[in-house]
Structure formats: structure tokens, C-alpha cells
Scaffold this active site. Sequence first.
Site, PDB file in Angstrom:
ATOM      1  N   LYS A  42       0.856  -1.181   0.000  1.00  0.00           N
ATOM      2  CA  LYS A  42       0.000   0.000   0.000  1.00  0.00           C
ATOM      3  C   LYS A  42       0.896   1.236   0.000  1.00  0.00           C
ATOM      4  O   LYS A  42       1.975   1.224   0.618  1.00  0.00           O
ATOM      5  CB  LYS A  42      -0.877  -0.042   1.255  1.00  0.00           C
ATOM      6  CG  LYS A  42      -1.971   0.992   1.322  1.00  0.00           C
ATOM      7  CD  LYS A  42      -2.836   0.772   2.565  1.00  0.00           C
ATOM      8  CE  LYS A  42      -3.973   1.762   2.645  1.00  0.00           C
ATOM      9  NZ  LYS A  42      -4.866   1.505   3.789  1.00  0.00           N
ATOM     10  N   SER A 117      -9.611   1.522   2.660  1.00  0.00           N
ATOM     11  CA  SER A 117      -8.774   2.365   1.834  1.00  0.00           C
ATOM     12  C   SER A 117      -7.691   1.580   1.076  1.00  0.00           C
ATOM     13  O   SER A 117      -7.044   2.142   0.187  1.00  0.00           O
ATOM     14  CB  SER A 117      -8.110   3.436   2.698  1.00  0.00           C
ATOM     15  OG  SER A 117      -7.241   2.850   3.634  1.00  0.00           O
ATOM     16  N   SER A 141      -9.794  -0.895   6.685  1.00  0.00           N
ATOM     17  CA  SER A 141      -9.222  -0.651   5.355  1.00  0.00           C
ATOM     18  C   SER A 141      -8.615  -1.877   4.696  1.00  0.00           C
ATOM     19  O   SER A 141      -8.153  -1.795   3.567  1.00  0.00           O
ATOM     20  CB  SER A 141      -8.168   0.448   5.435  1.00  0.00           C
ATOM     21  OG  SER A 141      -8.803   1.685   5.577  1.00  0.00           O
TER      22      SER A 141
END
Lengths: 445, 90
Positions: A42, A117, A141
Site C-alpha cells: 500500500k 482504503s 481498510s
Amino acid sequence: MSCCPSPERLIQLNERFRIFSELADDLSGLQEYPPRPTFSAKDSLCAVGFQARAGSRILEGYRPPFDATPVWRMRQEGMLLIGKTNMDEFGFGTFSTNSGYDVPRNPFDEDRACGGSSGGAAAATSLLEGHVALGASTGGSISCPASFCGVLGLTPTYGRVSRYGLIDYGNSLDKVGLLARDAATLRTWLPIISGPDPKDPTSCVQPMLDLTPRRVERVAVPKEAMQNLSSGVEARFAESLLRLQEEHDVLIDEVSMPSLRYALSAYYVLATSEASTNLARYCGMRFGVRNSNISQHFNDFFSETRSANFGVEAKRRILLGTYARMVGFRDRYYMKALAVRQLVISEYKRVLQDHDLVLTPTMPFVAPRFSEIERMRPLEAYQADFLTVPPNLAGLPHLTLPCGYLEGLPVGMQAVASHWEERALLDIAERWTSRFHVRFPEVSL
Amino acid sequence: MDIETVRKVARVARLRLTPSEEMQFAQDLEEVLQYFSLLDEAPQVETHDFNPVRVADILREDEPSRDVNAERLRDSMDTYNDMVRGPRLS
């Protein structure tokens, strides 16, 4: 172990699904024989050779000179980091649409969101065979995008995986975890990224990771979690509970967890309070965007950079968190939210005394269309997290598993275990996926 | 949240907002804060902690070491004669 895409296919997939904020310059490792297994990180995880922008324009150009510990540990095992994945700015979102860069598209339907996310991480996992993605979760997330993209998402106990090199969102909530297509991959990589790291003191209080078998025999389903679900999700979840009983001999009890109704408010108070202090460091001097107008007074210098480069949701959360910490409101919001966290932890502990797991659906609906997301008010979007927030607030390890499909779109089931009991999650993941056929999108380019 | 409060909070947070942003955030935050008032109904708990798991005795020995090359850190900032350049303080 894995079947890597060619560099050309990877680039084509990325153009179509907007998975990566940055791809590795050198993808020749994909063509080595035997092919090197790949992973992604990420964009909030620092990695040498890449920018780390956490989805924010304010970090444009920031190139960290070190690897985040989980990235470093994966690389030490010979894994090839193929790219940094798209995400909501600093993790502020449920759909990965609050990004300063590209918005990832759902591999099952490009008009729909990947969830957030860690949206790019979930898309990469869904599209790339053998891939494992490093994600991060503050309030859901990992679970949310894994559910919307039909993959497995494991969020370990708070403190299990070092956060050194993770760009902070909320320090009392942030956790690094894994997204994968099967349970065996989670079992392989969890021990690699786990363990004490002197560079992150919160990782130094953990008991050793124990992955000896722990058979899940009895699970709890809180009735409070069964409200406000779309009828399709409710139906798929009910069918999954039946299959757990019939195919896996799991006993299922309905329980009451009344404190869950306070979790969302407490979470957003803590998360925005902590985020608003963490984001104070982005001011045009140290990281990313550099303001060269140094003849200004520092107040104007900082305000100019921040106003021009933070996105709308980042500004909204900074305002909310700053307000909640202001003199006169601290007891009403922040201290009260800390107390509610203890209440929620106590309630999980009570239920998990007699049960191996707490089970709920992961998200109340399937991946929404971008047009539907545009019409949501901020509070509505926050409320979509009501099932993923409680275990995150409580720092409990949790896992999302694909458990059914609704008009071709994946539905997820979330399992929550006691602190440090990740092995119960791996047991349910292995048993469930031994009988449930997980689907992956077939993409022709 | 009224517009005046939004302006005050924005100043504290070093954010400049346009008039339309002020209006929008006032409306959004009012709705969110109303939702947060649910916290007033939560039962009282005697204890609280700042972390979800017990975090104690975690400080390591304070021994000097060099993790990151100082020149690389310097080169990523605006510098002049090896000093970091920043805005005026007064």
C-alpha cells in the site's frame, strides 16, 4: 508457487484497473525462471526505490531512504515488490475514491469501487495469481476492499506487525496486514511480517505468534450487527452460517453486544483526533511538496501548502479531529471515546470467553457504483464501516472471507478473534475455503 | 457547527478555506457531531487506556546509532550551507 503476469500484461491491467500509484521501474524479475514471487505494498508503506505518497498530493516527490519493516521482511525472503498500490488519501475513505491520484476499479465491474482504503491492494490480489499484498487498516481498510474484491484480508492484532515505515493515520488504531487469494498464503506470510521490532515499540509487547492448530468449534453472531444490511448480503451471510453448521460442524449462537452501537462514534473521534495531529507534520518543509516561498510568515507558509495540497476528505477529518481536541471538548469526545473503546473490548472479551470467533458480514452491501458513492453524504459513507470498525477500535485480529456472490459481485464474511489469536482466523480460513469456491475475475485485455 | 467555529478550527489547523468550503464543512460536521452525541448515552467505564492492548515497559536503551544516512535526509529538504531553510518566524 505463483504464476506471474508478463510485464506487458501487468502494465495493461494497471491501465485498465488503476491498481498502482507507482509500478517498479524494473519488472524484469517477472520473467526470470523460476519466476520470483511478487508482492505489492500500500502506498502508505515506505519502500526504497518508490515514492511514498499515501494517496496524497502533499507527499508528491517524497522518496523515503528506508523500507518499512514489513516491506523489508518480505524483500528479505526474496519477494519482488512490483508496485505501490492506490488508496484513499492517508487512508481516509471507504471506497478508495478519496485519492489524490488514481481511483482503482473493481475487477468484477469497472463501474464499481474496490472499497477502501487499501483498494489497489485488493484489486491487485484479485487480478494477479499468486500475489500477496501488504495493506493497512485503521478502521476496516483491509476488510472492506478485500470483501468488495472477493479476496481474503487478514488484519492482525494491534501491535503484531511493526508499523515502522507506515505513514501514520491513527497511532492507537493502525495495523499492517495481508490480502491474499488463499489461506495458505496468509499462513506463509503472517509469521514473516510479524514479531517484535525495536523500531516500533508497540510491536514489542506481543506474545510470540502461535500458529499451532486451534479448531474453531463455536462462534457468536451479534444480533446488533444484523441490522441495516442489504437483503442480498443478509441472505448470503445466513446461507454461510448454515454451511458452517452443516459442512464444518461449527456451533452458532446469537448473542447481544449492545456496546457495538457506540463503536462508530468512538472510532471516528479517536481516528480524526489522532490523524489531525499526525498530519501537522505536512507543511511544505520536511516531506513531499516543498514550498519555496520562504519570505512568508510561517503561519501563511504552512497554511498555503496545506490548503493547496490536502484533499476534501483530509481537510474534513483534520477539522473534525482538531475540534474534538480543543479545550472544553476533550472530555466530551476524546476521553469519552477512550472509555467506549474499553467497553467494546470488554464486551468482545466476554463473548470470546465461550466462543472462538465473532462472525458478521464484512460490509452491509456489495461494491457500490461510483455514481452511488458520489451521492453519499460524508456521514453515510462513515456509517458503511459499522461492521469493520468495532474489531479495529478494539485492536482485535480479524479476517474477511468471500462467502457468496450477488449478481456476480462478492460478499464477505468477517471473523473476529481474541487478541493474539490469529490462529483461529487461519483455521476458519482454511476450512471455509476447502469447501467454498472462491471466484476470480476473468479479464481479457 | 456554525461558520464561525469552522473558521476558528481551520485557523488552528493551518487550513485556509474558501467560502463554499466553509459552508460545506459546517453542514457536514454538524451532521457528524450530532451523530457523535450518541457517546453521551454510553455507559460510564472507570478505566481507559490510550492503546487497545497493554503497552508498557517498551523503551529500549538510549544508545546512539545511525539508521539513515544524514546526507540523504538533508538532500530531501530545502537547505543552504548544510542548514534547513524555512519560513520567517516573525
